[in-house]
Design a protein around this motif. Structure first.
Motif, PDB file in Angstrom:
ATOM      1  N   LYS A 287       0.835  -1.209   0.000  1.00  0.00           N
ATOM      2  CA  LYS A 287       0.000   0.000   0.000  1.00  0.00           C
ATOM      3  C   LYS A 287       0.867   1.255   0.000  1.00  0.00           C
ATOM      4  O   LYS A 287       1.931   1.300   0.618  1.00  0.00           O
ATOM      5  N   GLU A 288       0.390   2.247  -0.697  1.00  0.00           N
ATOM      6  CA  GLU A 288       1.060   3.539  -0.734  1.00  0.00           C
ATOM      7  C   GLU A 288       0.161   4.554  -0.054  1.00  0.00           C
ATOM      8  O   GLU A 288      -1.034   4.671  -0.391  1.00  0.00           O
ATOM      9  N   ARG A 289       0.685   5.290   0.910  1.00  0.00           N
ATOM     10  CA  ARG A 289      -0.111   6.259   1.671  1.00  0.00           C
ATOM     11  C   ARG A 289       0.134   7.683   1.187  1.00  0.00           C
ATOM     12  O   ARG A 289       1.258   8.076   0.915  1.00  0.00           O
ATOM     13  N   LYS A 290      -0.957   8.459   1.108  1.00  0.00           N
ATOM     14  CA  LYS A 290      -0.835   9.901   0.876  1.00  0.00           C
ATOM     15  C   LYS A 290      -0.431  10.577   2.184  1.00  0.00           C
ATOM     16  O   LYS A 290       0.416  11.455   2.224  1.00  0.00           O
ATOM     17  N   LYS A 291      -1.102  10.160   3.279  1.00  0.00           N
ATOM     18  CA  LYS A 291      -0.834  10.679   4.605  1.00  0.00           C
ATOM     19  C   LYS A 291      -1.358   9.669   5.614  1.00  0.00           C
ATOM     20  O   LYS A 291      -1.923   8.646   5.235  1.00  0.00           O
ATOM     21  N   ALA A 292      -1.176   9.944   6.906  1.00  0.00           N
ATOM     22  CA  ALA A 292      -1.600   9.003   7.939  1.00  0.00           C
ATOM     23  C   ALA A 292      -3.084   8.687   7.800  1.00  0.00           C
ATOM     24  O   ALA A 292      -3.912   9.571   7.592  1.00  0.00           O
ATOM     25  N   ASN A 293      -3.415   7.388   7.940  1.00  0.00           N
ATOM     26  CA  ASN A 293      -4.789   6.892   7.881  1.00  0.00           C
ATOM     27  C   ASN A 293      -5.457   7.087   6.513  1.00  0.00           C
ATOM     28  O   ASN A 293      -6.673   7.031   6.396  1.00  0.00           O
ATOM     29  N   GLU A 294      -4.669   7.329   5.457  1.00  0.00           N
ATOM     30  CA  GLU A 294      -5.239   7.476   4.121  1.00  0.00           C
ATOM     31  C   GLU A 294      -4.353   6.778   3.095  1.00  0.00           C
ATOM     32  O   GLU A 294      -3.210   7.161   2.877  1.00  0.00           O
ATOM     33  N   VAL A 295      -4.894   5.709   2.492  1.00  0.00           N
ATOM     34  CA  VAL A 295      -4.146   4.910   1.520  1.00  0.00           C
ATOM     35  C   VAL A 295      -4.550   5.329   0.122  1.00  0.00           C
ATOM     36  O   VAL A 295      -5.741   5.465  -0.190  1.00  0.00           O
ATOM     37  N   SER A 296      -3.569   5.542  -0.771  1.00  0.00           N
ATOM     38  CA  SER A 296      -3.873   6.003  -2.124  1.00  0.00           C
ATOM     39  C   SER A 296      -3.984   4.856  -3.120  1.00  0.00           C
ATOM     40  O   SER A 296      -4.811   4.893  -4.027  1.00  0.00           O
ATOM     41  N   ARG A 297      -3.149   3.803  -2.961  1.00  0.00           N
ATOM     42  CA  ARG A 297      -3.145   2.732  -3.955  1.00  0.00           C
ATOM     43  C   ARG A 297      -2.714   1.423  -3.311  1.00  0.00           C
ATOM     44  O   ARG A 297      -1.902   1.402  -2.393  1.00  0.00           O
ATOM     45  N   MET A 298      -3.284   0.303  -3.795  1.00  0.00           N
ATOM     46  CA  MET A 298      -2.928  -1.014  -3.278  1.00  0.00           C
ATOM     47  C   MET A 298      -2.594  -1.952  -4.442  1.00  0.00           C
ATOM     48  O   MET A 298      -3.294  -1.965  -5.461  1.00  0.00           O
TER      49      MET A 298
END
Length: 320
Positions: free
Chosen positions: A196-207
């Motif tokens: 998973k790639e995160r934009k910021k804490a508690n928010e995932v942008s892509r899996m």
């Protein structure tokens, strides 16, 4: 005269778990009152002698986490000044465990601060379960027993997941790969990983899924579920890649924010959490939630600690 018996004290974070543990040990909770003054200061009154006794204080890191941590510190100090022989802090879910490293400039290592506070308050020993990072044990100068929920997870899968022999164990991130592979090995199942790639804490942008889940029951395993955004997206990714059903098994179900809505609206068949954190009220509005009771593991750790027996038995799969 002291009998050097077990004294179980409980704060306000998870009294139901404390009662279960005391019942399994064949004893009652000690008479303790934890309240607040009108100015919000925490007031603790221990209503019976703990002099020369083996005291275990059960307080999980959840809910009003700062208040509960302060309750624990004051209770430890109250027992210390009351001449308890040994004081063990039993933290089913360790508070601030995710703040365990300096990952950016000026970031605090709050888990180390909590360890220092427990030691200064007077804790002689700590029992906890599935630390977010096992290295947190090194923050303490006193003994720490980090119990594992894995044997309970294995038992749940074998008893409650239909056709589990056709399942695949999935880690929702690279950090949990070791846990997932261990469970897969003990069940003789395949393993998959979600990057998973995160934009910021508690928010995932892509899996991105690594592994084949086609026509298999996917079982996501993790140590903690907070807002459940990761679990919801991971479940969708698995179903999009051909999984027949998705279960999620998590040790610490924080379930904060919109977590229950995320679970209810997701493709997850069931989300299983242990009772290290109370969630009875949340189950009423989220029928997909199920519970693994770990009170037996914690009670056995307390009994073995009191009797001077090895607790390493509980770290392995002999405990199943």
């Amino acid at each position: 005269m002291s009998s050097n018996s077990i004294r179980i004290l409980a704060g306000n974070s998870h009294p139901a778990l404390a009662r279960l543990i005391a019942k399994r040990l064949g004893t009652d909770l000690a008479n303790v009152t934890v309240a607040k003054y009108s100015n919000q200061e925490t007031a603790v009154t221990i209503g019976e002698s703990v002099r020369d006794e083996d005291v275990f204080i059960i307080q999980s890191g959840c809910g009003e986490i700062n208040d509960h941590l302060m309750e624990l510190l004051i209770m430890i100090n109250a027992c210390k000044t009351a001449s308890a022989r040994r004081i063990t802090a039993v933290l089913p879910c360790f508070p601030y465990a995710r703040q365990d490293k300096k990952d950016k400039s000026r970031a605090p290592i709050s888990a180390k601060l909590v360890a220092n506070m427990l030691s200064v308050a007077g804790a002689d020993h700590v029992i906890t379960m599935d630390l977010h990072a096992s290295q947190i044990q090194g923050f303490f100068d006193c003994p720490v027993d980090n119990l594992y929920g894995e044997p309970s997870v294995l038992r749940y899968i074998r008893e409650n997941v239909p056709d589990w022999k056709k399942a695949i164990i999935v880690s929702p991130d690279a950090g949990g790969a070791k846990r997932a592979t261990s469970i897969a090995d003990h069940l003789d199942l395949d393993f998959a990983l979600i990057h998973k790639e995160r934009k910021k804490a508690n928010e995932v942008s892509r899996m991105v899924l690594v592994g084949d889940v086609t026509d298999k029951i996917a079982i996501l395993v993790d140590d903690m579920a907070d807002t459940c955004g990761t679990l919801g997206l991971a479940a969708k990714t698995l179903m999009d890649n051909g999984a027949s059903a998705v279960y999620a098994i998590v040790i610490h179900g924080v379930l904060s924010g919109k977590a229950l809505d995320v679970i209810n609206n997701s493709v997850l068949t069931r989300v299983v959490v242990t009772n290290t954190i109370p969630h009875a009220e949340k189950k009423k509005v989220c029928p997909k939630l199920d519970t693994i009771d770990v009170s037996a593991v914690l009670a056995e750790a307390i009994r073995r600690t009191h009797n001077g027996e090895s607790v390493s038995y509980l770290f392995g799969h002999a405990a199943i």
